[in-house]
Write a protein that holds these residues in place. Structure first.
Motif, PDB file in Angstrom:
ATOM      1  N   ALA A 106      22.714  -9.067  -6.296  1.00  0.00           N
ATOM      2  CA  ALA A 106      22.194  -8.057  -5.373  1.00  0.00           C
ATOM      3  C   ALA A 106      21.971  -8.648  -3.985  1.00  0.00           C
ATOM      4  N   THR A 107      21.425  -9.858  -3.923  1.00  0.00           N
ATOM      5  CA  THR A 107      21.160 -10.463  -2.616  1.00  0.00           C
ATOM      6  C   THR A 107      22.461 -10.794  -1.890  1.00  0.00           C
ATOM      7  N   LYS A 108      23.458 -11.253  -2.613  1.00  0.00           N
ATOM      8  CA  LYS A 108      24.711 -11.613  -1.961  1.00  0.00           C
ATOM      9  C   LYS A 108      25.507 -10.375  -1.555  1.00  0.00           C
ATOM     10  N   GLY A 109      25.379  -9.285  -2.319  1.00  0.00           N
ATOM     11  CA  GLY A 109      25.978  -8.027  -1.897  1.00  0.00           C
ATOM     12  C   GLY A 109      25.315  -7.508  -0.630  1.00  0.00           C
ATOM     13  N   ALA A 110      23.995  -7.646  -0.565  1.00  0.00           N
ATOM     14  CA  ALA A 110      23.271  -7.233   0.637  1.00  0.00           C
ATOM     15  C   ALA A 110      23.669  -8.073   1.839  1.00  0.00           C
ATOM     16  N   LEU A 111      23.882  -9.362   1.622  1.00  0.00           N
ATOM     17  CA  LEU A 111      24.265 -10.233   2.725  1.00  0.00           C
ATOM     18  C   LEU A 111      25.644  -9.870   3.259  1.00  0.00           C
ATOM     19  N   LYS A 112      26.546  -9.459   2.376  1.00  0.00           N
ATOM     20  CA  LYS A 112      27.855  -8.987   2.837  1.00  0.00           C
ATOM     21  C   LYS A 112      27.691  -7.804   3.777  1.00  0.00           C
ATOM     22  N   MET A 113      26.857  -6.854   3.402  1.00  0.00           N
ATOM     23  CA  MET A 113      26.683  -5.672   4.235  1.00  0.00           C
ATOM     24  C   MET A 113      25.869  -5.962   5.485  1.00  0.00           C
ATOM     25  N   LEU A 114      24.945  -6.925   5.412  1.00  0.00           N
ATOM     26  CA  LEU A 114      24.230  -7.345   6.613  1.00  0.00           C
ATOM     27  C   LEU A 114      25.210  -7.953   7.609  1.00  0.00           C
ATOM     28  N   THR A 115      26.179  -8.704   7.121  1.00  0.00           N
ATOM     29  CA  THR A 115      27.215  -9.276   7.981  1.00  0.00           C
ATOM     30  C   THR A 115      27.964  -8.174   8.725  1.00  0.00           C
ATOM     31  N   LYS A 116      28.363  -7.142   8.006  1.00  0.00           N
ATOM     32  CA  LYS A 116      29.075  -6.028   8.635  1.00  0.00           C
ATOM     33  C   LYS A 116      28.175  -5.302   9.636  1.00  0.00           C
ATOM     34  N   ILE A 154      28.187 -16.258  14.488  1.00  0.00           N
ATOM     35  CA  ILE A 154      27.273 -16.280  13.347  1.00  0.00           C
ATOM     36  C   ILE A 154      28.101 -16.200  12.076  1.00  0.00           C
ATOM     37  N   ILE A 155      27.847 -17.133  11.170  1.00  0.00           N
ATOM     38  CA  ILE A 155      28.568 -17.189   9.896  1.00  0.00           C
ATOM     39  C   ILE A 155      27.530 -17.134   8.776  1.00  0.00           C
ATOM     40  N   ASN A 156      27.586 -16.094   7.968  1.00  0.00           N
ATOM     41  CA  ASN A 156      26.710 -15.977   6.809  1.00  0.00           C
ATOM     42  C   ASN A 156      27.435 -16.481   5.566  1.00  0.00           C
ATOM     43  N   ILE A 157      26.721 -17.201   4.723  1.00  0.00           N
ATOM     44  CA  ILE A 157      27.351 -17.719   3.506  1.00  0.00           C
ATOM     45  C   ILE A 157      27.070 -16.751   2.360  1.00  0.00           C
ATOM     46  N   CYS A 158      28.085 -15.962   2.058  1.00  0.00           N
ATOM     47  CA  CYS A 158      28.030 -15.015   0.949  1.00  0.00           C
ATOM     48  C   CYS A 158      28.448 -15.707  -0.345  1.00  0.00           C
ATOM     49  N   SER A 159      29.186 -15.054  -1.200  1.00  0.00           N
ATOM     50  CA  SER A 159      29.557 -15.599  -2.500  1.00  0.00           C
ATOM     51  C   SER A 159      30.571 -14.657  -3.135  1.00  0.00           C
ATOM     52  N   VAL A 160      31.290 -15.136  -4.146  1.00  0.00           N
ATOM     53  CA  VAL A 160      32.085 -14.198  -4.934  1.00  0.00           C
ATOM     54  C   VAL A 160      31.167 -13.178  -5.608  1.00  0.00           C
ATOM     55  N   GLN A 161      29.875 -13.521  -5.739  1.00  0.00           N
ATOM     56  CA  GLN A 161      28.909 -12.565  -6.284  1.00  0.00           C
ATOM     57  C   GLN A 161      28.552 -11.468  -5.279  1.00  0.00           C
ATOM     58  N   SER A 162      29.122 -11.524  -4.084  1.00  0.00           N
ATOM     59  CA  SER A 162      29.062 -10.368  -3.189  1.00  0.00           C
ATOM     60  C   SER A 162      29.959  -9.249  -3.697  1.00  0.00           C
ATOM     61  N   GLU A 163      30.877  -9.601  -4.611  1.00  0.00           N
ATOM     62  CA  GLU A 163      31.830  -8.628  -5.166  1.00  0.00           C
ATOM     63  C   GLU A 163      31.747  -8.513  -6.679  1.00  0.00           C
ATOM     64  N   LEU A 164      31.360  -9.574  -7.356  1.00  0.00           N
ATOM     65  CA  LEU A 164      31.434  -9.642  -8.815  1.00  0.00           C
ATOM     66  C   LEU A 164      30.078 -10.000  -9.408  1.00  0.00           C
ATOM     67  N   ALA A 165      29.827  -9.554 -10.630  1.00  0.00           N
ATOM     68  CA  ALA A 165      28.591  -9.884 -11.337  1.00  0.00           C
ATOM     69  C   ALA A 165      28.890 -10.711 -12.582  1.00  0.00           C
ATOM     70  N   ARG A 166      27.875 -11.446 -13.014  1.00  0.00           N
ATOM     71  CA  ARG A 166      27.921 -12.174 -14.282  1.00  0.00           C
ATOM     72  C   ARG A 166      26.584 -11.989 -14.982  1.00  0.00           C
ATOM     73  N   PRO A 167      26.530 -12.130 -16.298  1.00  0.00           N
ATOM     74  CA  PRO A 167      25.252 -11.989 -17.004  1.00  0.00           C
ATOM     75  C   PRO A 167      24.220 -13.007 -16.514  1.00  0.00           C
ATOM     76  N   GLY A 168      22.992 -12.541 -16.376  1.00  0.00           N
ATOM     77  CA  GLY A 168      21.893 -13.442 -16.068  1.00  0.00           C
ATOM     78  C   GLY A 168      21.618 -13.677 -14.604  1.00  0.00           C
ATOM     79  N   ILE A 169      22.431 -13.100 -13.700  1.00  0.00           N
ATOM     80  CA  ILE A 169      22.226 -13.352 -12.266  1.00  0.00           C
ATOM     81  C   ILE A 169      22.288 -12.070 -11.446  1.00  0.00           C
TER      82      ILE A 169
END
Length: 253
Positions: free
Chosen positions: A159-169, A139-154
């Motif tokens: 939050a969803t990509k951070g959650a997906l990182k932890m769901l993977t673990k 199983i391969i989940n597609i996370c993002s650099v936004q699993s680690e970093l934030a930018r204005p407006g997103i």
């Protein structure tokens, strides 16, 4: 190179009618897998199927809403009954919505959570229930650099990509003992339809090229190696890992 050979394996890729999902489907097919493309839009799925079939790949489609529990269970059951076991799952379904956090619409928050998190939980669970008795699966989940970093407006997307990182673990922690490997790919900034507005923004592109050690946007074909590695026997003892393919952006201030 037999470690990376996917001949005889079947891969389901959600959100596969375009962009990163399509690129990963093409990569896995090129390594020998038969691929099943999932998305909600039947016309786009059929276009993607025709394009891959024209390259002599073995490809089928499975149109269902990956965020709908009943549709997911019916869709996974239909694939396994019609085509055979799913050996590889790529949870790629995702969306973006940009707005200031203080005025971010609640309905957009709910859509982001459903598409980016619920789909991975629902499809991952439905597929894993079938993988576990067989004692194997990827199983391969597609996370993002936004699993680690934030930018204005997103912030909600982050939050969803951070959650997906932890769901993977969490998936790896629960399912590794059953012979499953659950990992993720964290793409950086790639030229995709989802990022079209940013690519077209000259100021943003200039900032990104300065911010990224590689000095450029990524091309979706550059995700192929990571996808094949995590889908193949080459990663047989890799579990709960997020492989960032980002030109170094998460490594540099």
């Amino acid at each position: 190179m037999t470690l990376f050979d996917l001949t005889g394996r079947r891969a389901l890729i959600t959100g596969a009618s375009k962009g990163i999902g399509y690129a990963i489907a093409e990569a896995l097919a090129g390594a020998g897998a038969s691929v099943v493309l999932n998305a909600r839009n039947l016309d786009r799925l059929e276009d993607a199927r025709v394009a891959l079939a024209a390259k002599s790949h073995t490809v089928d489609i499975a149109p269902f809403d990956a965020a709908d529990p009943d549709a997911v269970e019916a869709g996974i059951a239909e694939i396994e009954q019609r085509l055979g076991p799913i050996d590889i799952l790529v949870n790629n379904a995702g969306m973006q919505h940009r707005a200031p956090l203080e005025t971010f619409p609640l309905d957009a928050w709910k859509r982001l959570c459903a598409t980016n998190i619920d789909s991975a939980f629902l499809v991952g669970q439905a597929v894993a229930r079938r993988m576990i008795p067989r004692g194997r699966g990827k199983i391969i989940n597609i996370c993002s650099v936004q699993s680690e970093l934030a930018r204005p407006g997103i912030a909600p997307y982050t939050a969803t990509k951070g959650a997906l990182k932890m769901l993977t673990k969490g998936m790896a922690t629960d399912w590794a003992r059953h012979g499953l490997q659950v990992n993720a790919i964290g793409p950086g900034y790639f030229k995709t339809e989802l990022n079209a507005a940013l690519v077209a923004d000259a100021d943003f592109s200039a900032w990104l090229e300065k911010r990224t050690p590689a000095g450029r946007w990524g091309e979706v074909k550059e995700l192929a190696g990571a996808a094949i590695f995590l889908a193949s026997d080459a990663s047989s003892f890799v579990n709960g890992h997020v492989l960032y393919v980002d030109g170094g952006i998460t490594s540099s201030l």
